[in-house]
Every structure is written in C-alpha cells, then in structure tokens.
Design a protein around this motif. Structure first.
Motif, PDB file in Angstrom:
ATOM      1  N   ARG A  94     -12.372  -7.991 -10.835  1.00 32.40           N
ATOM      2  CA  ARG A  94     -11.634  -7.994  -9.575  1.00 32.40           C
ATOM      3  C   ARG A  94     -11.138  -6.581  -9.274  1.00 32.40           C
ATOM      4  O   ARG A  94     -11.022  -5.751 -10.177  1.00 32.40           O
ATOM      5  N   ILE A  95     -10.834  -6.340  -8.008  1.00 33.09           N
ATOM      6  CA  ILE A  95     -10.044  -5.175  -7.647  1.00 33.09           C
ATOM      7  C   ILE A  95      -8.795  -5.656  -6.935  1.00 33.09           C
ATOM      8  O   ILE A  95      -8.772  -6.747  -6.356  1.00 33.09           O
ATOM      9  N   LYS A  96      -7.761  -4.834  -6.995  1.00 33.76           N
ATOM     10  CA  LYS A  96      -6.522  -5.103  -6.264  1.00 33.76           C
ATOM     11  C   LYS A  96      -6.228  -3.870  -5.427  1.00 33.76           C
ATOM     12  O   LYS A  96      -5.950  -2.802  -5.947  1.00 33.76           O
ATOM     13  N   MET A  97      -6.330  -4.029  -4.108  1.00 33.42           N
ATOM     14  CA  MET A  97      -6.081  -2.937  -3.181  1.00 33.42           C
ATOM     15  C   MET A  97      -5.401  -3.470  -1.926  1.00 33.42           C
ATOM     16  O   MET A  97      -5.423  -4.675  -1.667  1.00 33.42           O
ATOM     17  N   CYS A  98      -4.795  -2.567  -1.183  1.00 35.58           N
ATOM     18  CA  CYS A  98      -4.309  -2.866   0.174  1.00 35.58           C
ATOM     19  C   CYS A  98      -5.139  -1.990   1.102  1.00 35.58           C
ATOM     20  O   CYS A  98      -4.646  -1.043   1.718  1.00 35.58           O
ATOM     21  N   THR A  99      -6.428  -2.289   1.178  1.00 34.26           N
ATOM     22  CA  THR A  99      -7.416  -1.416   1.792  1.00 34.26           C
ATOM     23  C   THR A  99      -7.166  -1.200   3.279  1.00 34.26           C
ATOM     24  O   THR A  99      -6.918  -2.143   4.036  1.00 34.26           O
ATOM     25  N   LYS A 100      -7.273   0.053   3.674  1.00 36.37           N
ATOM     26  CA  LYS A 100      -7.272   0.428   5.082  1.00 36.37           C
ATOM     27  C   LYS A 100      -8.640   1.047   5.396  1.00 36.37           C
ATOM     28  O   LYS A 100      -9.282   1.617   4.504  1.00 36.37           O
ATOM     29  N   VAL A 101      -9.084   0.932   6.625  1.00 37.13           N
ATOM     30  CA  VAL A 101     -10.398   1.464   7.000  1.00 37.13           C
ATOM     31  C   VAL A 101     -10.248   2.961   7.250  1.00 37.13           C
ATOM     32  O   VAL A 101      -9.938   3.411   8.364  1.00 37.13           O
ATOM     33  N   ASN A 102     -10.412   3.724   6.178  1.00 43.86           N
ATOM     34  CA  ASN A 102     -10.358   5.180   6.274  1.00 43.86           C
ATOM     35  C   ASN A 102     -11.175   5.796   5.144  1.00 43.86           C
ATOM     36  O   ASN A 102     -11.622   5.098   4.213  1.00 43.86           O
ATOM     37  N   GLY A 103     -11.370   7.098   5.213  1.00 39.78           N
ATOM     38  CA  GLY A 103     -12.199   7.775   4.236  1.00 39.78           C
ATOM     39  C   GLY A 103     -11.622   7.744   2.840  1.00 39.78           C
ATOM     40  O   GLY A 103     -12.363   7.619   1.854  1.00 39.78           O
ATOM     41  N   ASP A 104     -10.294   7.860   2.714  1.00 39.59           N
ATOM     42  CA  ASP A 104      -9.667   7.843   1.399  1.00 39.59           C
ATOM     43  C   ASP A 104      -9.941   6.536   0.672  1.00 39.59           C
ATOM     44  O   ASP A 104     -10.285   6.530  -0.520  1.00 39.59           O
ATOM     45  N   ASP A 105      -9.780   5.424   1.363  1.00 41.82           N
ATOM     46  CA  ASP A 105      -9.986   4.139   0.700  1.00 41.82           C
ATOM     47  C   ASP A 105     -11.461   3.872   0.435  1.00 41.82           C
ATOM     48  O   ASP A 105     -11.805   3.140  -0.499  1.00 41.82           O
ATOM     49  N   PHE A 106     -12.344   4.463   1.228  1.00 40.84           N
ATOM     50  CA  PHE A 106     -13.783   4.352   0.947  1.00 40.84           C
ATOM     51  C   PHE A 106     -14.089   5.017  -0.392  1.00 40.84           C
ATOM     52  O   PHE A 106     -14.833   4.467  -1.217  1.00 40.84           O
ATOM     53  N   VAL A 107     -13.485   6.166  -0.636  1.00 39.17           N
ATOM     54  CA  VAL A 107     -13.631   6.851  -1.927  1.00 39.17           C
ATOM     55  C   VAL A 107     -13.007   6.017  -3.043  1.00 39.17           C
ATOM     56  O   VAL A 107     -13.596   5.836  -4.121  1.00 39.17           O
ATOM     57  N   THR A 108     -11.795   5.489  -2.804  1.00 45.05           N
ATOM     58  CA  THR A 108     -11.105   4.696  -3.821  1.00 45.05           C
ATOM     59  C   THR A 108     -11.919   3.484  -4.233  1.00 45.05           C
ATOM     60  O   THR A 108     -11.969   3.127  -5.423  1.00 45.05           O
ATOM     61  N   ILE A 109     -12.566   2.852  -3.289  1.00 45.98           N
ATOM     62  CA  ILE A 109     -13.402   1.687  -3.607  1.00 45.98           C
ATOM     63  C   ILE A 109     -14.516   2.063  -4.568  1.00 45.98           C
ATOM     64  O   ILE A 109     -14.766   1.367  -5.560  1.00 45.98           O
ATOM     65  N   HIS A 110     -15.203   3.168  -4.299  1.00 41.61           N
ATOM     66  CA  HIS A 110     -16.265   3.611  -5.205  1.00 41.61           C
ATOM     67  C   HIS A 110     -15.696   3.887  -6.597  1.00 41.61           C
ATOM     68  O   HIS A 110     -16.338   3.597  -7.614  1.00 41.61           O
ATOM     69  N   HIS A 111     -14.483   4.435  -6.618  1.00 39.99           N
ATOM     70  CA  HIS A 111     -13.839   4.726  -7.898  1.00 39.99           C
ATOM     71  C   HIS A 111     -13.511   3.441  -8.660  1.00 39.99           C
ATOM     72  O   HIS A 111     -13.854   3.296  -9.843  1.00 39.99           O
ATOM     73  N   GLU A 112     -12.835   2.494  -8.012  1.00 39.30           N
ATOM     74  CA  GLU A 112     -12.417   1.281  -8.699  1.00 39.30           C
ATOM     75  C   GLU A 112     -13.608   0.456  -9.176  1.00 39.30           C
ATOM     76  O   GLU A 112     -13.576  -0.121 -10.266  1.00 39.30           O
ATOM     77  N   LEU A 113     -14.657   0.415  -8.386  1.00 39.46           N
ATOM     78  CA  LEU A 113     -15.835  -0.335  -8.818  1.00 39.46           C
ATOM     79  C   LEU A 113     -16.495   0.308 -10.035  1.00 39.46           C
ATOM     80  O   LEU A 113     -17.157  -0.370 -10.824  1.00 39.46           O
ATOM     81  N   GLY A 114     -16.292   1.602 -10.206  1.00 33.45           N
ATOM     82  CA  GLY A 114     -16.774   2.255 -11.426  1.00 33.45           C
ATOM     83  C   GLY A 114     -16.145   1.641 -12.658  1.00 33.45           C
ATOM     84  O   GLY A 114     -16.813   1.436 -13.695  1.00 33.45           O
ATOM     85  N   HIS A 115     -14.841   1.313 -12.583  1.00 35.99           N
ATOM     86  CA  HIS A 115     -14.187   0.612 -13.687  1.00 35.99           C
ATOM     87  C   HIS A 115     -14.845  -0.736 -13.925  1.00 35.99           C
ATOM     88  O   HIS A 115     -15.128  -1.124 -15.059  1.00 35.99           O
ATOM     89  N   ASN A 116     -15.070  -1.490 -12.840  1.00 32.81           N
ATOM     90  CA  ASN A 116     -15.649  -2.823 -12.983  1.00 32.81           C
ATOM     91  C   ASN A 116     -17.031  -2.777 -13.625  1.00 32.81           C
ATOM     92  O   ASN A 116     -17.352  -3.604 -14.495  1.00 32.81           O
ATOM     93  N   TYR A 117     -17.854  -1.829 -13.202  1.00 35.18           N
ATOM     94  CA  TYR A 117     -19.198  -1.754 -13.776  1.00 35.18           C
ATOM     95  C   TYR A 117     -19.159  -1.275 -15.226  1.00 35.18           C
ATOM     96  O   TYR A 117     -19.994  -1.684 -16.045  1.00 35.18           O
ATOM     97  N   TYR A 118     -18.205  -0.443 -15.555  1.00 35.84           N
ATOM     98  CA  TYR A 118     -18.018  -0.046 -16.953  1.00 35.84           C
ATOM     99  C   TYR A 118     -17.588  -1.264 -17.773  1.00 35.84           C
ATOM    100  O   TYR A 118     -18.127  -1.535 -18.857  1.00 35.84           O
ATOM    101  N   GLN A 119     -16.617  -2.027 -17.255  1.00 34.29           N
ATOM    102  CA  GLN A 119     -16.129  -3.208 -17.957  1.00 34.29           C
ATOM    103  C   GLN A 119     -17.256  -4.196 -18.236  1.00 34.29           C
ATOM    104  O   GLN A 119     -17.336  -4.775 -19.328  1.00 34.29           O
TER     105      GLN A 119
END
Length: 612
Positions: free
Chosen positions: A363-388
């Motif tokens: 899972r991820i836990k975010m309060c996502t907003k449609v912006n460039g910063d959160d687009f980057v954050t999503i790629h980052h957090e999913l990196g954890h998930n794929y590592y897990q």
C-alpha cells in the motif's frame, strides 16, 4: 519514506504474542550455556516471532496514521510498547547467543541484525516501554494534527507545505514558518527529552554507548567508520552545494532586497520554498537562468492538461515499473491504499509505503495532489513497494529489508530521476515536438540541483544533531541552539527570526517525533546517482546523462530485480556491486551528473563571496 514496522503493533497482540516467539527466548534465557543446536532453534523461533509481530504492527500503525483519534492513539501507544519490549528482549538474548560456539556465519549475521534493527530501544525496567510508547504516540499526534497560520487563519500541515512552495511574500513565509515550528515543535520538547533518556538506557542494556551508536551499527561496518564515510561523501559533494548556495542567495537578494536577504552570509530558511528548506525546487522561478530558465514544460500542467487525477498518477508510476518487466501491483493495493486525503478525519499525510503482511499486501499512504512534486513522490514510494515485494521470498524476516536503509530510499529516487522529457514523451504526457532543446540543459540541471543537491546537508545534519543529543554532547536546554548552529554549519541557513531557548524546531520535522533515522536519505541522494548512471549504462543511453530514460528496458529491470531480491541477506557492498559494479558508496556519480552545471555556477558566481 518506507514505513518503519517497529513503530506499532496490531491491537490483538496486546492480549497474547505468538507462543513460539515468547517461549523460545524465555527458554534460552533460562539456559546458562546453550549449545549451537539450542541457539539455532532460538534464532528460528525469534525470526518467526519477529515476522508475526511485524504483521500485527503494520495493521495498528496503518489504522492510527489513517485515522488519528484518542482511541487509535492509545492503541498505537500500547502496541508500540509491546513491539519495543519484544525487540529489546530479542536483542538482549541475541547478544548472548552470539557467544555460542559452532554457529554459522549466517546465524551470526541474523544475530547482529537482531541487535541493531531497533530504532527505539527501551530498558527492561517495568513501565519503561509503556512510558516510551505513550510519549511517542503523543508527539506523533501533535505532528499529525499540527497547524500553522497564514494571514492569521489556521492552515493544516499538508496545505502549509503547498503554500510555502508557492508564496513569494516574505511576511507570509515568515508567518507560516514561525507558526508551524512554534505550534508543532515546541510542545513536544519535554516528551522528546524523556524519550531520549529511555532510549539511551535501552541501548546501553544492549551493549551500545547510546542510541546513535546503535543506529550506526546497522551498516555492516564499524560505527565510527560509517560516520567517517558519510563525512567523506559530504566533502566530495560540498563544493557543488556551496556554488548552488552562492547562486541562490544572490537571486534571493535580487528579488527581495537586502532587508530580507543579504548579499553575503547565510540564507533565510523560509525563502527557499519548503518548510524545512530541505529542497529548493519550488523557487526555481526565482533562480531560473535568464534566457534559458524556462524549461519548456511543467509536469503539473501536463498532468492537468491530460486530465490526470491522483489514481491515474499512481497508475502512471506503476507503469514505469511494469515497463521494466516487473509485475503489476496487486488488486489489494488499489482497494486498501490511501491515495488522497480522506474527508472528516485527521490523518498523517506524510507519504509512506507499506508492506502489511510481508508478502503482497502492498500500500501507499499519501494525500496526493495533482502536481509535479507528487508525481515524483509516487515514483519514489512505489520503489519501496517493488523492493518489498522483490525480497519477500527471503527465508528470514530480518532479510526482508533494503541492503541498507539508504538503498530503500534510493530505488524510487532512481526512477524519479528518469522523469525526463524523454520519459514524458514515452508515456504520452508530452509531444516530441515539445521536448526542450539543448540550450535548456542548464535550466534542467539547475532545477534538479535545487532539490537533489540542496538536500544533501539537510540529509546529513538531522542525524548529526541526534547523535549529539544521544551521546549527551547536546543537552535538552541546548537543543534549539545546537540545531540552529548545525543548520548554519551544514546548510548555511538561519531562521527568519530569533528563536527562543525553549523552542524545539527539530520536532517540526516528521522524522524527529516519529523516531526515523535520517542518514538513509543522505545515502539515498548519493546512491540514486550511482544506480541511475548504472541503469543508463546498461540501457546503452548515448545522450547527456541528465536526459536519460531507461523506461521500457527489460535488461535494466532484470538486473535491478536481481539486486532488490537480495534484500539484506548480504552486506550492502555486495548488493551495490551486483547492480553498479562498484562496492564503494561515493558522491562521484552525482558530481559527474551535475558537472556542466557546476561549471556554469562557478562562472555566474565569479566575484561573489561564496560561503557563509
């Protein structure tokens, strides 16, 4: 941020922990001289107990962070105490088991990990774990429910972060900065000081000088040598940071005047587009080079133009990983993740990635907003998930971690580095005719440096400060002064107003009340460039490194997954070598990436009094 399972446990665990995990350590404690067979049986039982406990842990922590109430806070506090008690008990016995002759090298590796993977050790004295858990839950609640003000009106943490990035009014920035630090940090100071004392007492029971020494022991090397390695890496990249600081300061002076920002000396921290001045990319419009500063695109605007919502952004992030040949996320990910901020309840919006069951409840836990910063954050957090998911087949729960904690943070950051114009074309966000020309490269690199390079000293100083707190060289009555001295030393920054001695500005950063070691983020900033350079080399990229995208390259994906699947089963140099060919963590790959920018900055700064 990868969620740390040592912070809480499932409420059901308050009634009874697994019989095997409880009985085996107790039996060993009553055995004056266990033999190798008994020690190995204990290791197996303790490993299974840790596995089971982390599953319960994840569930309670998830409930608390996605619904902060008095009840969930109480459950969090109690379960935190439960988990810490188990971890400390296991660590103490692991130290004794390590002396048993006849154990294998793998047995010894697990025993070391049992001793050093405790983030918050507590002493075995009655009530200590409960006191620590109560205090930690309280200060995390202060953070999660924290508010600042803007124009005198209350504003929550998520919104204040966004406003700090967009406002160019120095009075508003000062108000938000001071109100957040005063309302969030200051009230938790006394609890934090008492938690430090408890944690140190627990670390000393385990044979460590203090909690900082314990944290540094978790890197497959001598704690002193590790501290020296991080300082060496910082000195490799510091000249680049000094040039970036010098250039940014001059641009802030041009915009606001000497009454707000002086031409020389440190930078006022609230002017840098981020509450903690840890990343400066939000003020790129202020520092953009004349004539070539317009990047030619804005990721946020591209997302809006293509009707992206928060879920579609996460789908795009998943698409990057599946393009490398990795499997899609499970259906439960979409059903159970918190992708947007829910209405009607308090939550911790700080982005994190979760593996609830040590298998596939990702899972991820975010309060996502449609912006460039959160687009980057999503790629980052999913990196954890794929590592897990990659290491979930490891035979030990202690191996179900990154090769070191910097690896876990670096994987997603590596993917985020690939959010280049080429990648945006590949996923249909940008037309190829809109790709910026080569004369935009300075701007592209500067925009990256405002986040990647600017972060380096912040990533280093958080734990440098805590190491001083833990070893007693920084006393509670000097917490604030030492914090500001260290920010000045490493970042060259000062607060927007004089800070009182009873302030506690460190507590206004999530990782302090959450007791999350922070050196991992410094290491990740370095490792991501080593990983990125290796991936681009594997993909056969021929253009400028900063424009590389390895999206869709299955060979990169196979090599990456081979490293990820190792988890923590081998020392981190083995994992690093498997993907990059090198066994040395170094800032040199980052320096190579930004070499054209550093030359440009030095030219712009000619005649300036760089430094502070």
């Amino acid at each position: 941020m990868k969620t740390l399972v040592s912070l809480a446990a499932l409420a059901a665990s308050l009634v009874a922990a697994p019989a095997l995990a409880q009985q085996a350590p107790d039996a060993a404690l009553n055995d004056a001289a266990p033999n190798a067979a008994a020690a190995q049986a204990w290791i197996k039982a303790a490993d299974q107990g840790y596995f089971d406990q982390t599953v319960r842990t994840g569930r309670t922590q998830w409930v608390y962070e996605t619904n902060i109430t008095d009840d969930t806070e109480a459950l969090f506090a109690a379960s935190n105490a439960e988990f810490n008690t188990l971890m400390v008990k296991t660590a103490a016995e692991a130290a004794r088991m390590a002396k048993v002759p006849g154990l294998t090298a793998e047995d010894q590796r697990k025993l070391v990990m049992m001793r050093t993977q405790i983030t918050s050790p507590v002493p075995t004295t009655p009530g200590a774990a409960e006191e620590f858990g109560t205090r930690q839950a309280r200060i995390q609640g202060l953070y999660g429910k924290g508010h600042g003000t803007l124009n005198g009106a209350a504003i929550n943490g998520s919104d204040i972060e966004e406003a700090m990035g967009t406002s160019r009014n120095p009075d508003q920035l000062k108000e938000m900065w001071l109100s957040w630090h005063d309302s969030v940090g200051k009230p938790m100071k006394d609890d934090y000081a008492k938690m430090v004392a408890l944690s140190n007492a627990g670390a000393q029971e385990l044979g460590f000088a203090d909690t900082g020494a314990l944290w540094r022991s978790n890197y497959d090397m001598d704690p002193a040598a590790f501290a020296a390695l991080t300082e060496k890496i910082w000195n490799e990249v510091r000249p680049l940071y000094v040039q970036l600081h010098c250039y940014t300061r001059s641009k802030l002076n041009e915009k606001y005047g000497a009454g707000v920002q002086q031409k020389s000396g440190p930078i006022r921290a609230d002017l840098l587009g981020n509450m903690w001045a840890q990343e400066w990319g939000n003020i790129y419009d202020v520092v953009a080079p004349k004539g070539s500063g317009d990047l030619g695109y804005d990721v946020g605007e591209l997302l809006v133009a293509k009707d992206y919502d928060a879920v579609k952004m996460v789908k795009a992030g998943e698409g990057f990983y599946t393009s490398l040949g990795l499997a899609p996320l499970p259906e439960t990910f979409w059903a159970r993740s918190q992708i947007v901020k829910p209405q009607g309840r308090e939550v911790i919006c700080h982005a994190s990635a979760w593996d609830i069951d040590n298998k596939d409840d990702l899972r991820i836990k975010m309060c996502t907003k449609v912006n460039g910063d959160d687009f980057v954050t999503i790629h980052h957090e999913l990196g954890h998930n794929y590592y897990q998911r990659a290491y979930n087949a490891q035979t030990s729960r202690y191996y179900m971690e990154g090769a070191n904690d910097g690896f876990h943070e670096a994987i997603g950051d590596t993917m985020a580095l690939s959010i280049t114009p080429e990648y945006l074309v590949q996923i249909g966000l940008m037309g190829r005719d809109k790709v910026p020309a080569a004369d935009k490269d300075t701007g592209l690199l500067l925009r990256q440096a405002m986040d990647k390079v600017a972060f380096l000293p912040f990533g280093l100083l958080i734990d440098r400060w805590r190491w001083g707190v833990f070893d007693g060289s920084i006393k509670p009555d000097n917490y604030e002064a030492a914090w500001n001295q260290m920010r000045l030393k490493y970042q060259g920054l000062v607060p927007p107003a004089e800070r009182p001695a009873d302030a506690f500005d460190p507590g206004a950063k999530f990782h302090i009340p959450a007791v999350v070691p922070y050196t991992r983020y410094f290491l990740a900033r370095v490792l991501q460039f080593q990983f990125y350079e290796a991936a681009c080399r594997e993909a056969g990229w021929k253009g400028p490194l900063h424009r590389c995208s390895f999206y869709g390259n299955k060979a990169v994906g196979a090599k990456l997954n081979a490293m990820l699947s190792m988890g923590a089963s081998k020392p981190w140099p083995d994992a690093l070598e498997a993907f990059t060919g090198s066994r040395e963590m170094s800032g040199k790959a980052m320096i190579r990436y930004f070499a054209p920018l550093q030359k440009w900055l030095e030219k712009q700064n000619k005649g300036q009094d760089c430094g502070w």
